[in-house]
Design a protein around this motif. Sequence first.
Motif, short mmCIF file in Angstrom:
data_model
loop_
_atom_site.label_atom_id
_atom_site.label_comp_id
_atom_site.label_asym_id
_atom_site.label_seq_id
_atom_site.Cartn_x
_atom_site.Cartn_y
_atom_site.Cartn_z
N ALA A 66 76.66 -36.10 -43.52
CA ALA A 66 78.04 -36.08 -44.01
C ALA A 66 78.70 -34.75 -43.68
O ALA A 66 78.03 -33.72 -43.58
CB ALA A 66 78.07 -36.31 -45.52
N THR A 67 80.01 -34.78 -43.52
CA THR A 67 80.77 -33.54 -43.47
C THR A 67 80.66 -32.86 -44.83
O THR A 67 80.81 -33.51 -45.87
CB THR A 67 82.25 -33.83 -43.14
OG1 THR A 67 82.31 -34.46 -41.85
CG2 THR A 67 83.06 -32.54 -43.11
N LEU A 68 80.38 -31.57 -44.84
CA LEU A 68 80.13 -30.85 -46.09
C LEU A 68 81.21 -29.80 -46.32
O LEU A 68 81.47 -28.95 -45.46
CB LEU A 68 78.75 -30.18 -46.04
CG LEU A 68 78.30 -29.43 -47.29
CD1 LEU A 68 78.20 -30.36 -48.49
CD2 LEU A 68 76.95 -28.74 -47.04
N VAL A 69 81.84 -29.88 -47.49
CA VAL A 69 82.87 -28.92 -47.88
C VAL A 69 82.41 -28.19 -49.13
O VAL A 69 81.94 -28.81 -50.09
CB VAL A 69 84.22 -29.62 -48.16
CG1 VAL A 69 85.26 -28.63 -48.68
CG2 VAL A 69 84.72 -30.32 -46.90
N HIS A 70 82.55 -26.86 -49.13
CA HIS A 70 82.12 -26.00 -50.24
C HIS A 70 83.35 -25.37 -50.86
O HIS A 70 84.10 -24.64 -50.21
CB HIS A 70 81.19 -24.92 -49.66
CG HIS A 70 80.81 -23.82 -50.61
ND1 HIS A 70 79.71 -23.90 -51.44
CD2 HIS A 70 81.36 -22.59 -50.85
CE1 HIS A 70 79.61 -22.77 -52.14
NE2 HIS A 70 80.60 -21.97 -51.79
N ILE A 71 83.60 -25.67 -52.16
CA ILE A 71 84.71 -25.07 -52.90
C ILE A 71 84.13 -24.24 -54.03
O ILE A 71 83.49 -24.76 -54.94
CB ILE A 71 85.67 -26.14 -53.47
CG1 ILE A 71 86.22 -27.03 -52.35
CG2 ILE A 71 86.80 -25.49 -54.25
CD1 ILE A 71 87.13 -28.15 -52.84
N ASP A 72 84.36 -22.93 -53.97
CA ASP A 72 83.76 -22.05 -54.97
C ASP A 72 84.46 -20.70 -54.95
O ASP A 72 85.31 -20.44 -54.09
CB ASP A 72 82.26 -21.88 -54.70
CG ASP A 72 81.50 -21.36 -55.90
OD1 ASP A 72 82.00 -21.47 -57.04
OD2 ASP A 72 80.39 -20.80 -55.72
N VAL A 73 84.07 -19.84 -55.90
CA VAL A 73 84.59 -18.48 -55.93
C VAL A 73 83.82 -17.57 -54.98
O VAL A 73 84.25 -16.44 -54.72
CB VAL A 73 84.53 -17.89 -57.35
CG1 VAL A 73 85.48 -18.64 -58.28
CG2 VAL A 73 83.10 -17.94 -57.90
N LEU A 74 82.69 -18.05 -54.48
CA LEU A 74 81.86 -17.27 -53.56
C LEU A 74 81.54 -18.10 -52.33
O LEU A 74 81.43 -19.33 -52.41
CB LEU A 74 80.55 -16.87 -54.24
CG LEU A 74 80.63 -15.96 -55.46
CD1 LEU A 74 79.25 -15.82 -56.10
CD2 LEU A 74 81.16 -14.59 -55.07
N PRO A 75 81.35 -17.46 -51.17
CA PRO A 75 80.88 -18.19 -50.00
C PRO A 75 79.50 -18.77 -50.27
O PRO A 75 78.75 -18.28 -51.12
CB PRO A 75 80.82 -17.11 -48.90
CG PRO A 75 81.64 -15.98 -49.40
CD PRO A 75 81.57 -16.01 -50.89
N ALA A 76 79.16 -19.81 -49.53
CA ALA A 76 77.85 -20.43 -49.69
C ALA A 76 76.75 -19.52 -49.18
O ALA A 76 76.91 -18.83 -48.17
CB ALA A 76 77.81 -21.76 -48.94
N ASP A 77 75.62 -19.49 -49.89
CA ASP A 77 74.44 -18.83 -49.36
C ASP A 77 73.90 -19.65 -48.19
O ASP A 77 73.90 -20.89 -48.23
CB ASP A 77 73.35 -18.73 -50.43
CG ASP A 77 73.68 -17.69 -51.50
OD1 ASP A 77 74.45 -16.76 -51.19
OD2 ASP A 77 73.18 -17.83 -52.63
N THR A 78 73.45 -18.97 -47.15
CA THR A 78 72.90 -19.68 -45.99
C THR A 78 71.62 -20.41 -46.38
O THR A 78 70.72 -19.84 -46.98
CB THR A 78 72.62 -18.69 -44.85
OG1 THR A 78 73.85 -18.05 -44.48
CG2 THR A 78 72.04 -19.41 -43.64
#
Length: 559
Positions: free
Chosen positions: A298-310
């Motif tokens: 799936a296409t993955l979208v991250h919404i948060d106050v911080l960037p995603a950890d790798t």
Amino acid sequence: MKNPTETPVWQHGADLVVAQLEAQGVKQVFGIPGAKIDKVFDSLVDSTIQTIPVRHEANAAFMAAAVGRLTGNAGVALVTSGPGCSNLITGMATATSEGDPVVALGGAVKRADSAKQVHQSMDTVSMFRPITKFAAEVTDSNALAEVLSNAFRYAEHGRGGGSFVSLPQDIVDQPAKGYPLLCKGHVVLGSAPDSAIDEVAKHIASAKNPVLLLGLMASQTANSDALHRLLASSHIPVTSTYQAAGAVRQEHFSRFAGRVGLFNNQAGDRLLRQADLIITIGYSPVEYEPAMWNSGNATLVHIDVLPADTDNCYLPDVELVGDIASTLDKLADKITAPLQLSEQAASVLQDRQQQRQLLSLQGQSLNQFALHPLRIVRAMQDIINSDVTLTVDMGSFHIWIARYLYSFRARQIMISNGQQTMGVALPWAIGAWLVDPSRKVVSVSGDGGFLQSSMELETAVRLGANILHIIWVDEAYNMVAMQEEKKYHRVSGVKFGPVDFKVYAEAFGAAGFSVNSAAELEPTLRKAMDVQGPAVVAVPVDYADNPMLMGQLHLSQIL
């Protein structure tokens, strides 16, 4: 800028510590005094801050964490040197992994003795640095306000967590100069960039099976409100981790697939497997390991106050980093038409609704004794209305509760899943009650977890906390037993002896109750809820169906 010649001199550094805590808006301090930190406790006597002695330092951190999670303002733990600090470690590690803002202040030996083998000498900063967002020792009394202010900023900003400040005895005992630094409130982020929001809106418009996966930060009140507006305009199906309990309102419940975590076998997991677009909101991988739910299809979208950890299994195609509520509102404005559910998604959601109705209608018919977990969950659902806060300990009971007990108020339920720490429920409940004494708090644990923090019943009685603690009694560490049985076909180290919890509670001055038959469950819980002050109910539970939690459990198999 104030004239440096007017800088006030404090008789003791401890007085400046307390003045800085007051400037931060701190209402309570939880802890245990000792010789290296007792001057701070003495200074608290003349302050506006309530000092709450606890019975174990880890529980001070748990209580402070509840304050932090429910208010967004860091709770404070205050302990002495050596084992006073080391006893905090579990509580602080839990707070950081759960995203709960906590500032811990620990006493230390005099600076001149720090390299000597003296009583309670310990490099506490090195101990706390891996498990907190900020750890430092004050080495100059004039820097007290600065270090403490930064500790609060780190603990509260972004995804919350723990901060630790070491206070050597000579720093707090001797005079200090400085102003308490005024707290200007939390740093407010803007929304994610409009171009990135536009991109996500296009993904939503073209998706056939989009799913929202909510994490802890989605259950903050402002974020939950914005989520409500997004769901109203988009009609996207939604699932959540255990920590996001209560983020979805009742009017959107027909598209809520329930909570996911620990074992990949829930309705929400099915939606995630068939999704062509997954949007995580306020999610951290510590809540539910990405390898468990993200197939990469799936296409993955991250919404948060911080960037995603790798992470090999969590590589977002788009990241919307900024204030979550503002970002969700902007995204909602871009939705031009609500989603038409696919046949696959509709089937998953319909089945989930049927299971909920099945439990509601037939859960009370589970009349064996000891009681089936679903019977207890069904009875708890009746007493936990929107005005009641629930804190949940760690054990197999918490899986039954997380899956089958519903909540429609943000931050109504506190569940641990980061460190999966036993013993959190009762101290969390005390902290939650202090935040809002008008609300009844129900906490729940197994008999194993309860005895890891049950000494705080005395604290609850002393405070007059309006708390009901429910103990699921089976005389074993059953969540461990369930997994050992599956792996090794036998158990080891999980059995322990009985305790008369009614008498135990009464010995602390709390009201004690025991359920002795299936018919007694509901009336006993109602009677205990009517107690104004601490009460404990012991409920024998039969976990024979626990192995079904690890498979594709459907309630029609039980009810």
